[in-house]
Design a protein around this motif. Structure first.
Motif, PDB file in Angstrom:
ATOM      1  N   LEU A  49       0.850  -1.184   0.000  1.00 46.44           N
ATOM      2  CA  LEU A  49       0.000   0.000   0.000  1.00 46.44           C
ATOM      3  C   LEU A  49       0.884   1.231   0.000  1.00 46.44           C
ATOM      4  CD1 LEU A  49      -2.427  -1.067   2.863  1.00 46.44           C
ATOM      5  CD2 LEU A  49      -2.946  -1.146   0.440  1.00 46.44           C
ATOM      6  N   ASN A  50       0.431   2.257  -0.680  1.00 48.08           N
ATOM      7  CA  ASN A  50       1.194   3.481  -0.760  1.00 48.08           C
ATOM      8  C   ASN A  50       0.190   4.625  -0.705  1.00 48.08           C
ATOM      9  OD1 ASN A  50       2.647   5.746  -1.837  1.00 48.08           O
ATOM     10  ND2 ASN A  50       4.145   4.278  -2.626  1.00 48.08           N
ATOM     11  N   TYR A  51       0.338   5.513   0.263  1.00 51.87           N
ATOM     12  CA  TYR A  51      -0.651   6.585   0.383  1.00 51.87           C
ATOM     13  C   TYR A  51       0.006   7.927   0.652  1.00 51.87           C
ATOM     14  CZ  TYR A  51      -0.225   5.078   5.301  1.00 51.87           C
ATOM     15  OH  TYR A  51       0.248   4.696   6.524  1.00 51.87           O
ATOM     16  N   GLY A  52      -0.711   8.966   0.271  1.00 52.48           N
ATOM     17  CA  GLY A  52      -0.216  10.326   0.462  1.00 52.48           C
ATOM     18  C   GLY A  52      -0.775  10.937   1.728  1.00 52.48           C
ATOM     19  N   ASP A  53      -0.536  12.230   1.910  1.00 47.64           N
ATOM     20  CA  ASP A  53      -1.078  12.940   3.064  1.00 47.64           C
ATOM     21  C   ASP A  53      -2.603  12.854   3.023  1.00 47.64           C
ATOM     22  OD1 ASP A  53       1.533  13.646   3.503  1.00 47.64           O
ATOM     23  OD2 ASP A  53       1.309  15.704   2.769  1.00 47.64           O
ATOM     24  N   TYR A  54      -3.223  12.648   4.162  1.00 48.06           N
ATOM     25  CA  TYR A  54      -4.688  12.612   4.142  1.00 48.06           C
ATOM     26  C   TYR A  54      -5.232  14.036   4.214  1.00 48.06           C
ATOM     27  CZ  TYR A  54      -5.219  13.079   9.299  1.00 48.06           C
ATOM     28  OH  TYR A  54      -5.218  13.500  10.595  1.00 48.06           O
ATOM     29  N   ARG A  55      -6.457  14.180   3.737  1.00 51.15           N
ATOM     30  CA  ARG A  55      -7.040  15.510   3.663  1.00 51.15           C
ATOM     31  C   ARG A  55      -8.179  15.657   4.666  1.00 51.15           C
ATOM     32  NH1 ARG A  55      -8.098  15.996  -2.497  1.00 51.15           N
ATOM     33  NH2 ARG A  55      -7.995  13.753  -2.271  1.00 51.15           N
ATOM     34  N   THR A  56      -8.267  16.846   5.208  1.00 54.81           N
ATOM     35  CA  THR A  56      -9.264  17.134   6.215  1.00 54.81           C
ATOM     36  C   THR A  56     -10.026  18.372   5.743  1.00 54.81           C
ATOM     37  OG1 THR A  56      -9.519  17.650   8.547  1.00 54.81           O
ATOM     38  CG2 THR A  56      -7.480  18.377   7.560  1.00 54.81           C
ATOM     39  N   PRO A  57     -11.323  18.475   6.042  1.00 53.12           N
ATOM     40  CA  PRO A  57     -12.089  19.581   5.458  1.00 53.12           C
ATOM     41  C   PRO A  57     -11.816  20.928   6.130  1.00 53.12           C
ATOM     42  CG  PRO A  57     -13.535  17.879   6.384  1.00 53.12           C
ATOM     43  CD  PRO A  57     -12.154  17.547   6.798  1.00 53.12           C
ATOM     44  N   THR A  58     -10.593  21.371   6.147  1.00 52.40           N
ATOM     45  CA  THR A  58     -10.286  22.695   6.681  1.00 52.40           C
ATOM     46  C   THR A  58      -9.030  23.231   5.986  1.00 52.40           C
ATOM     47  OG1 THR A  58      -9.919  23.979   8.686  1.00 52.40           O
ATOM     48  CG2 THR A  58      -8.897  21.827   8.625  1.00 52.40           C
ATOM     49  N   ASP A  59      -8.948  24.565   5.885  1.00 52.07           N
ATOM     50  CA  ASP A  59      -7.800  25.165   5.213  1.00 52.07           C
ATOM     51  C   ASP A  59      -6.678  25.503   6.184  1.00 52.07           C
ATOM     52  OD1 ASP A  59      -8.795  25.141   2.568  1.00 52.07           O
ATOM     53  OD2 ASP A  59     -10.203  26.696   3.174  1.00 52.07           O
ATOM     54  N   SER A  60      -7.041  25.622   7.466  1.00 47.43           N
ATOM     55  CA  SER A  60      -5.982  25.862   8.442  1.00 47.43           C
ATOM     56  C   SER A  60      -6.372  25.272   9.795  1.00 47.43           C
ATOM     57  CB  SER A  60      -5.690  27.351   8.575  1.00 47.43           C
ATOM     58  OG  SER A  60      -6.860  28.033   8.919  1.00 47.43           O
TER      59      SER A  60
END
Lengths: 801, 166
Positions: free
Chosen positions: A277-288
């Motif tokens: 498995l290879n994954y990138g940074d996870y995303r969260t619903p906020t800009d800061s």
């Protein structure tokens, strides 16, 4: 209704009388296994349920169980490519011969989901038990095994980024939950809040989750619960077969897969699996996000530096005949993942955003990597009424935590060149474990006795410039006896007794740099841990009952459990700079003792099933890291003193599961959990325990079309999860607001040439909700959980021969 | 027929019996009258005479007074002060802004001050008045001034200020 139909149509139960095979201790059950055309089938697994005896059909389809005491039995026949067949038998005063006809499973290449109904194992176990199989894991696939199991009521996780998490069973985690794999206790670095679990979820067969104490069977640490990961079933029948599993996830841009291949030649079985498995940074619903008052902008809503990689391989080889089975397994899991770069623990970190945001897939500092190697042998031998099992295992866990050198406290301003340790190796833990478990199960009249012994030796060494846990070695030896007494068909009593001996030697550790020790003294290298030896003896017991009248299941279990304190709790005196905590062990701690009562009530009808499982638990001395009002400016380098302390604790709560098939193929499900914990003594009297999950309710609506060709095995289901607000906290926790998320699951079978692919789709956090998870590793720095995540997985089974 | 009805009602009774047991179990234990203190202490540096604040400057070879207002709803525990260099820019403050960092440099003789003070008596408000000597021979540059305070329950608060030593 359908079951009866199947029975009538496909079971030809021919009872023939013969007095030839009369044995002193019982009677034989023999027969042949065929498919619907009458062709004999070899290699069909046969399980005589109440005895646990296992056999296989021979080349001519015949099988034989000898010396069965007069009783009622349930015989299960299982083979890849066929539906499980179950036959009720009653051995009275003569031998029985039967014919089993296996119905081919056209679409259901894998076993049927176990989550429907209440399996027999659950009805006969007085502990609170949930069983899921790899289909369940596939359907609810999360970033790690524990995330995939989190939907089960009573189970939560301490999540660390998107790829790792550790189990919490009814609020108990760390060293209070035992994870079993291949019949042996999985030993990693369970104590660490940011350490995941080194298990490959793609290699898991059936998974049993015991909610509540089960020390009598699993030893120390099983004080909160057990997760028993059974190996995947090896392919059966003279063929070479396997499957390819491909996975993609939108949130962290994960791609990867798992491939396995195995077969059977004569009496030999073999199987291999590779997962990557290879994954990138996870995303969260906020800009800061805000690290204290300092605003940290997130590039494309990515949680900086949380990418990771996983590479696992497994080899299994075994021999099996009518009485003897031995499987040797070698597995290795490797995981490397980054920590959020802007705050290491609670410590704000300045980052080079240009460098970090260049790629969302690179793993920069700080990061962790773990390699876990496991070699196990599971051997069982059937000798008359005895089922003897022996498990041997070796494990090697190697963990490194990398971080830039920062001169915390009295550490030298620049990292000395004379150090042999790398300046970015903050901590290193290496563990070697040898374990041997032996067990004999035998039937005496209505009693099924199990006696067993467990031994384990582990050796732990440390490295890196940071210090938290001293080096130690530990030997444990346990003996147990367990009696399952089937009083009547629907009434079973359980009783167990266990003795354990543990010896722990912790070794001296001295700082590599001098610290100030007083107003007018010279700086010196501080002694952080002293040589010490502790011995612990524990005697625990358990008693339970199962009563299953008609549609009801009633189970009650009570018992005493224990947990031996770990080296960190006994001996450490280290500073966890990332948490501004000076953690002080206490060499006088006794083993934790806990008393628990578990009740399980179930009711199931054709359209309904209801399960309620309340519990009450009392700890005489729960060991926890207690934040005090003091600071220590010498040993603690100015940090707050956190001291391991004991307090008595009362906990209660329970889970609720309701399932209602309200119309045709439509069903609804309600899963609820509630937990309350309170310390009854000590300096945190009146407070709860750390990591208490809030109450939660999950509402589900499912459509599982059946009967229509092409749709068999399909599902479409929506989960609405409501988590309550958690206001019961203990320092240094923060109150966490409740939230709700919507998750979708869909799956179907797809014909592709000669293959049938199983397609599973999920939309996790469909509405891209921004929320904080009370038990997440990143909760204290207010980092929201992952946003919307579409998970696509494709599983294609294949036959080479 | 009669038998069947009787059988059903037994089942019904059993079913409600189960829930009665559960209610009893929950009812018996939910007496949480005791209130606990779940409020952390507060560090207030908004007063006109508070020192240092974000971006304050202190001079080598001089003594300054650390002045902050600490408060807690029940009882304060202790306060800890930690002054360390930030020449490598590894960390940042807990405050909204930074104060214009000097270029990264290698520390030679950075100032290090670590001290903690118990707050005696049952005080809910405490104003610090702590004299701190800055030796004349320390490296000038960017420093962090960390204030940590606890209350008697072990709750804590932290402020990490960026200061300059000139």
């Amino acid at each position: 209704m359908r079951e009866i139909f199947t029975l009538k149509l496909f079971f030809l139960l021919m009872l023939t009388c013969s007095s030839r095979s009369l044995y002193a201790q019982g009677y034989a059950v023999s027969g042949t296994v065929t498919d619907v055309t009458g062709r004999t089938l070899a290699g069909v697994l046969l399980v005589m349920d109440s005895l646990g005896q296992v056999g296989k059909s021979k080349a001519d389809g015949s099988f034989l169980f000898e010396r069965l005491p007069p009783e009622k039995y349930l015989l299960t026949a299982r083979s890849v490519g066929f539906k499980d067949q179950q036959i009720k038998l009653q051995v009275k005063d003569q031998a029985i011969s039967i014919r089993i006809v296996m119905e081919a499973s056209v679409q259901h290449i894998e076993e049927v989901l176990i989550e429907d109904g209440i399996p027999k194992r659950k009805r006969e176990e007085s502990l609170n038990l949930d069983i899921v199989n790899h289909q369940y894991v596939q359907k609810y696939l999360g970033g790690s095994l524990m995330k995939s199991l989190e939907r089960l009521p009573g189970i939560s996780t301490i999540g660390i980024g998107s790829g790792q998490s550790k189990p919490l069973i009814r609020g108990m985690g760390f060293n209070r939950v035992v994870v079993f794999e291949h019949g042996l206790k999985h030993e990693g670095q369970q104590w660490g809040v940011d350490h995941g679990l080194e298990i490959d979820q793609f290699a898991a067969g059936e998974i049993e989750v015991i909610k509540g104490a089960a020390s009598f069977m699993y030893g120390s640490d099983a004080i909160g619960g057990v997760i028993d990961v059974k190996p995947e079933l090896l392919p059966q029948g003279e063929r070479l077969a396997g499957s390819v599993n491909m996975i993609g996830k939108s949130n962290s841009n994960l791609y990867g897969g798992s491939v396995n291949l195995g077969g059977e030649t004569g009496k030999w079985l073999y199987n291999a699996r590779l997962t990557s498995l290879n994954y990138g940074d996870y995303r969260t619903p906020t800009d800061s996000v805000y690290v204290y008052s300092y605003a940290v902008p997130l590039h494309k809503q990515q949680v900086r530096n949380t990418a990771g990689r996983e590479l696992n391989y497994h080899f299994n080889a075994g021999f099996q005949d009518d009485r003897f089975r031995s499987v040797l397994s070698l597995s290795s899991t490797f995981n490397k993942s980054g920590f959020f770069a802007n705050a290491h623990g609670l410590e704000p970190r300045r980052v080079d955003t240009g460098l970090h945001d260049k790629s969302s897939r690179d793993i920069l500092l700080p990061n962790q990597q773990v390699r876990h190697l496991k070699l196990t042998n599971q051997t069982s031998y059937q000798m008359g009424i005895h089922d003897i099992a022996m498990n041997f295992g070796f494990q090697h866990n190697f963990r490194q935590e990398h971080s830039q050198y920062v001169n915390h406290g009295y550490m030298p301003p620049t990292y000395p060149d004379t150090m042999s340790t790398s300046p970015i190796l903050e901590r290193q833990y290496e563990k070697e474990v040898y374990a041997l478990n032996v067990k004999d199960s035998f039937i005496l009249g209505k009693h099924r006795w199990t006696v067993g012994a467990n031994t384990e030796y582990q050796q732990n060494t440390i490295g890196g410039w940071g210090f938290l846990v001293p080096e130690f070695n530990q030997s444990t030896f346990g003996l147990f006896v367990y009696d399952k007494y089937t009083l009547r068909d629907n009434l079973i009593l359980h009783g167990a007794l266990r003795y354990d001996y543990t010896r722990l030697n912790a070794f001296e550790y001295r700082d590599w740099f001098p610290s100030e020790t007083g107003e007018n003294t010279d700086p010196e290298r501080l002694l952080r841990a002293e040589d010490m030896t502790r011995r612990f003896n524990s005697l625990v017991w358990s008693a339970g009952v199962n009563y299953n009248p008609d549609d009801f299941t009633v189970k009650l279990n009570m018992g005493k459990s224990f947990r031996v304190p770990i080296a960190k709790e006994l001996a450490a005196s280290g500073v966890n700079y990332h948490y501004f905590a000076y953690e002080q062990g206490d060499a006088t701690l006794s083993p934790e003792e806990s008393y628990q009562v578990d009740l399980g009530l179930g009711w199931s009808r054709e359209r309904w099933s209801v399960q309620v499982s309340p519990f009450y638990n009392y700890f005489t001395n729960y060991i926890f890291l207690n934040p005090t009002a003091r600071f220590d400016h010498f040993y603690g380098a100015g940090n707050q003193v956190f001291q391991y302390a004991e307090s008595s604790v009362a906990r209660y709560g329970g889970e609720l599961q309701i399932k209602y098939n309200f119309w045709r193929d439509m069903s609804t499900e309600v899963l609820g959990e509630y937990l309350h914990a309170r310390q009854l003594s000590g300096s945190k009297k009146g407070f709860t325990l750390p990591f208490s999950p809030p109450p939660s309710v999950l509402l589900n609506l499912s459509w599982t079309p059946s009967g229509s060709p092409g749709l068999d095995g399909s599902y479409l289901s929506v989960d609405y999860l409501i988590k309550g607000t958690q206001n019961n906290i203990v320092p240094p926790e923060k109150k966490t607001e409740g939230y709700s998320v919507v998750n979708l699951q869909a799956g179907f079978y797809l014909r592709m040439g000669g293959h049938t692919a199983q397609v599973s789709i999920q939309a996790q956090n469909l509405l891209n909700k921004k929320y904080l998870d009370h038990t997440s590793f990143y909760r204290l720095i207010e980092l929201p959980e992952a946003g919307r995540n579409i998970v696509l997985s494709l599983k294609v089974p294949f036959n080479l021969i | 027929m009669k038998l069947k009805t009787a059988n059903l009602s037994v089942k019904g009774n059993a079913f409600f019996g189960f829930f009665a047991i559960i209610l009893l179990l929950f009812g018996a234990c939910s007496k949480d009258a005791e209130t606990i203190d779940d409020e952390p202490p507060v560090i207030d540096i908004s007063a006109a005479d508070a020192f240092p604040v974000q971006c304050s400057t202190v001079k080598r070879g001089e003594t300054f007074t650390f002045k902050a207002k600490l408060s807690d709803n029940v009882r304060l525990g202790a306060v800890s002060v930690d002054i360390h260099h930030n020449f490598d820019h590894h960390t940042h403050s807990t405050e909204v802004n930074d104060c214009g960092l000097e270029p990264v440099k290698v520390p030679v003789n950075p100032f290090l001050f670590i001290k903690s003070y118990a707050i005696a008596g049952a005080q809910t408000i405490y104003e610090t008045d702590i004299q701190i000597d800055v030796p004349a021979d320390v490296d000038p540059g960017d420093y962090h001034f960390m204030i940590m305070v606890t209350d008697e329950e072990g709750w804590s608060a932290m402020r990490g200020l960026s200061i300059k030593i000139v």
